[in-house]
Each structure stands twice: as structure tokens, then as C-alpha cells.
Write a protein that holds these residues in place. Sequence first.
Motif, PDB file in Angstrom:
ATOM      1  N   HIS A 156       0.856  -1.188   0.000  1.00 42.62           N
ATOM      2  CA  HIS A 156       0.000   0.000   0.000  1.00 42.62           C
ATOM      3  C   HIS A 156       0.892   1.238   0.000  1.00 42.62           C
ATOM      4  CE1 HIS A 156      -3.947  -1.928   0.825  1.00 42.62           C
ATOM      5  NE2 HIS A 156      -3.151  -2.885   1.268  1.00 42.62           N
ATOM      6  N   ILE A 157       0.637   2.126  -0.955  1.00 42.80           N
ATOM      7  CA  ILE A 157       1.353   3.400  -1.029  1.00 42.80           C
ATOM      8  C   ILE A 157       0.421   4.503  -0.541  1.00 42.80           C
ATOM      9  CG2 ILE A 157       2.417   5.099  -2.557  1.00 42.80           C
ATOM     10  CD1 ILE A 157       3.312   2.822  -4.350  1.00 42.80           C
ATOM     11  N   MET A 158       0.899   5.318   0.388  1.00 40.84           N
ATOM     12  CA  MET A 158       0.140   6.450   0.919  1.00 40.84           C
ATOM     13  C   MET A 158       0.740   7.745   0.368  1.00 40.84           C
ATOM     14  SD  MET A 158      -1.851   4.684   2.862  1.00 40.84           S
ATOM     15  CE  MET A 158      -1.899   3.124   3.755  1.00 40.84           C
ATOM     16  N   SER A 159      -0.053   8.491  -0.395  1.00 39.10           N
ATOM     17  CA  SER A 159       0.441   9.737  -0.980  1.00 39.10           C
ATOM     18  C   SER A 159      -0.563  10.862  -0.770  1.00 39.10           C
ATOM     19  CB  SER A 159       0.734   9.551  -2.476  1.00 39.10           C
ATOM     20  OG  SER A 159      -0.433   9.147  -3.176  1.00 39.10           O
ATOM     21  N   GLY A 160      -0.147  12.070  -1.090  1.00 37.12           N
ATOM     22  CA  GLY A 160      -1.000  13.247  -0.932  1.00 37.12           C
ATOM     23  C   GLY A 160      -0.815  14.189  -2.103  1.00 37.12           C
ATOM     24  N   HIS A 161      -0.548  15.462  -1.801  1.00 37.84           N
ATOM     25  CA  HIS A 161      -0.110  16.472  -2.765  1.00 37.84           C
ATOM     26  C   HIS A 161      -1.204  17.025  -3.673  1.00 37.84           C
ATOM     27  CE1 HIS A 161       2.781  18.705  -5.141  1.00 37.84           C
ATOM     28  NE2 HIS A 161       2.415  18.092  -6.248  1.00 37.84           N
ATOM     29  N   THR A 162      -2.115  16.204  -4.142  1.00 40.53           N
ATOM     30  CA  THR A 162      -3.018  16.605  -5.223  1.00 40.53           C
ATOM     31  C   THR A 162      -4.234  17.397  -4.764  1.00 40.53           C
ATOM     32  OG1 THR A 162      -4.243  14.531  -5.037  1.00 40.53           O
ATOM     33  CG2 THR A 162      -2.380  14.582  -6.563  1.00 40.53           C
ATOM     34  N   HIS A 163      -4.622  17.249  -3.492  1.00 43.17           N
ATOM     35  CA  HIS A 163      -5.847  17.859  -2.972  1.00 43.17           C
ATOM     36  C   HIS A 163      -7.088  17.275  -3.639  1.00 43.17           C
ATOM     37  CE1 HIS A 163      -3.892  21.233  -0.618  1.00 43.17           C
ATOM     38  NE2 HIS A 163      -2.892  20.736  -1.320  1.00 43.17           N
ATOM     39  N   TYR A 164      -7.019  16.016  -4.009  1.00 44.52           N
ATOM     40  CA  TYR A 164      -8.197  15.236  -4.376  1.00 44.52           C
ATOM     41  C   TYR A 164      -7.986  13.815  -3.890  1.00 44.52           C
ATOM     42  CZ  TYR A 164      -5.418  13.993  -8.604  1.00 44.52           C
ATOM     43  OH  TYR A 164      -4.446  13.587  -9.479  1.00 44.52           O
ATOM     44  N   ASN A 165      -9.030  12.997  -3.950  1.00 42.45           N
ATOM     45  CA  ASN A 165      -8.949  11.640  -3.412  1.00 42.45           C
ATOM     46  C   ASN A 165      -9.143  10.627  -4.533  1.00 42.45           C
ATOM     47  OD1 ASN A 165      -8.869  10.351  -0.564  1.00 42.45           O
ATOM     48  ND2 ASN A 165     -10.397   9.123  -1.643  1.00 42.45           N
ATOM     49  N   VAL A 166      -8.208   9.684  -4.640  1.00 41.93           N
ATOM     50  CA  VAL A 166      -8.347   8.636  -5.656  1.00 41.93           C
ATOM     51  C   VAL A 166      -7.589   7.403  -5.190  1.00 41.93           C
ATOM     52  CG1 VAL A 166      -6.320   9.355  -6.999  1.00 41.93           C
ATOM     53  CG2 VAL A 166      -8.174   8.114  -8.133  1.00 41.93           C
ATOM     54  N   ASN A 167      -8.141   6.238  -5.502  1.00 48.40           N
ATOM     55  CA  ASN A 167      -7.477   4.968  -5.232  1.00 48.40           C
ATOM     56  C   ASN A 167      -7.032   4.371  -6.558  1.00 48.40           C
ATOM     57  OD1 ASN A 167      -7.934   4.855  -2.350  1.00 48.40           O
ATOM     58  ND2 ASN A 167     -10.087   4.485  -2.821  1.00 48.40           N
TER      59      ASN A 167
END
Length: 278
Positions: free
Chosen positions: A108-119
Motif C-alpha cells: 500500500h502506497i500512501m500519498s498526498g499532494h493533489t488535494h483530491y482523493n483517488v485509489n
Amino acid sequence: ALGNHDMNYREGGDDTSDRTFKEFFGPTYYSFNRGKAHYVVMDDVRYLGVERTYDGHISEAQLNWLAKDLQHVRKEDLLIINLHIPVHNSIKNKEELYKVLEGFTNVHIMSGHTHYNVNNINNNIFEHNHGAVCGAWWAGQICSDGTPRGYGVYEVDGNDLKWYYKPTGISRAHQISLTVDTLTNQKRLLANVWNWDPKWKIEYELDGKNMGALEQQTGSDPQAVKLNAAGKPAKGRAFTKPTQTDHLFMAHFKPEVKQVKVIATDRFGNKYTQEISA
């Protein structure tokens, strides 16, 4: 994990951009075990030497270190990798990372940065790209894809991982937003199920009658479109404009329908419902 707002500009290149971060927080990449799970933190923000200019890239030194680190991890163990910029669509050398992760079956990779949510699921690699606590840079209560501002909650049990998205200041049960539009001779339902992945089931009812599955769509969330049209974000922040998302679900129905209900069942069997008057 170090992000693009955590770097020193005007001090050279990527090698010196993390000086202050290291001084106060320590190394920018490392790993540790907790229970059966193995956690990795990485730095995937590469400063390009010009103020506020960067790209997504994982250094060769980190990839070599990771390959050696993972020699001590069983292929079936839960492996959680934390970094800032999402890998699946923004890391220039993502295939090199995927190569290092080959053979591991529970990643599982946990990322952020984009200010939206997607799997995003790539073979055995599940990337959770999280919505932001500040939403679309404090422009409103939602992210640029309509996801409420919030955060992910994860529960680890041995090698098993469960999760849900928690909107800030709203019940965990709130996992769907609904919009009904009036068209010519019909109405249209659009449901945004922001933490959707392919193992979710999205169904709907019209006046209490089950109508089956909704049709998945890619597009912009109506609330995000409305927020932008209302003059927010201000001060020319074009990067907060609505983003295209694939966690939208649509149906058309007759104008005489009075009540619409959407039932979303996640991969763990949790059911979430939302109703709207048509």
C-alpha cells in the motif's frame, strides 16, 4: 514524508533543499517495523534549483537502499510506503519503484499532494492518494474532486489493512454526495463516492424500489464546479479548479420520482447510504 512545501529554496539544488527538514525532523527516507507490518518513508520531491520548481522523482540512492531494505521483508507481509507526490501519475521513474516492489503481494502506497482523493491499483500495489484537510487550498469545504476535506483512517491487524475516509467535522458515515439535475423530460442523478475502488458496489433506489447498479462516470463534481463558478478560489489560484474524477456514478429517471437513495458498499462490507429529494 517531505513535501514540496518543506524544502529550502535558493540554496542550490535537490541535495541541499532538505537541509532544514533534516535538522528538525531527521532523515528524509527510512523504514521501521511495527507488528508484522513494514513501514517505509521516502522522499519523492526533487527540487530543480529554481524557486518552487520541482518534479516527482525517487533518487537512485533511495531505490538502491529500498531494494536492500526489502531483502529483510517477507513477500506476503504488509508493506506500507509513505511519500508525498502520488506515484501512479506523477513520478517520472515510477517503473523503477514498481520494479523494486515486484513479488510483494500486500503493498500500500500512501500519498498526498493533489488535494483530491483517488485509489489506484497497479497489480499488487494499492495507492491511496488522499484528499486534503484544507480541501482545495481552503477555497471551501471540499477538495477539487468534490471529496470533503478530511483524511484517511487505517486499521492494521497483523498483515490485514482496513481503511475509510473521514471527512473533517462530519460523521464517518458520510461517504456520498448527491446531485439531481432536471433535464428535458427526465432527471439525472450524480453520486460522488469519493473513496471508491473497484471492489465497492454502488446501487440506487427510486421511491423505495431497488434499481440496481449506477453507471460509473468520469467527470467533474457538480459542487466543485459550482464552487469555482462562485468566484472561489480567489487570487488567481487556477490550480484549485475542478479536477476530473472517476468516482462519479450516474442514472437518469422519470420526473415523477420523489425520492432517491444511493447505497454504497465498500470492500469490507460496510454500507453507506445517502438520500435526496428529487
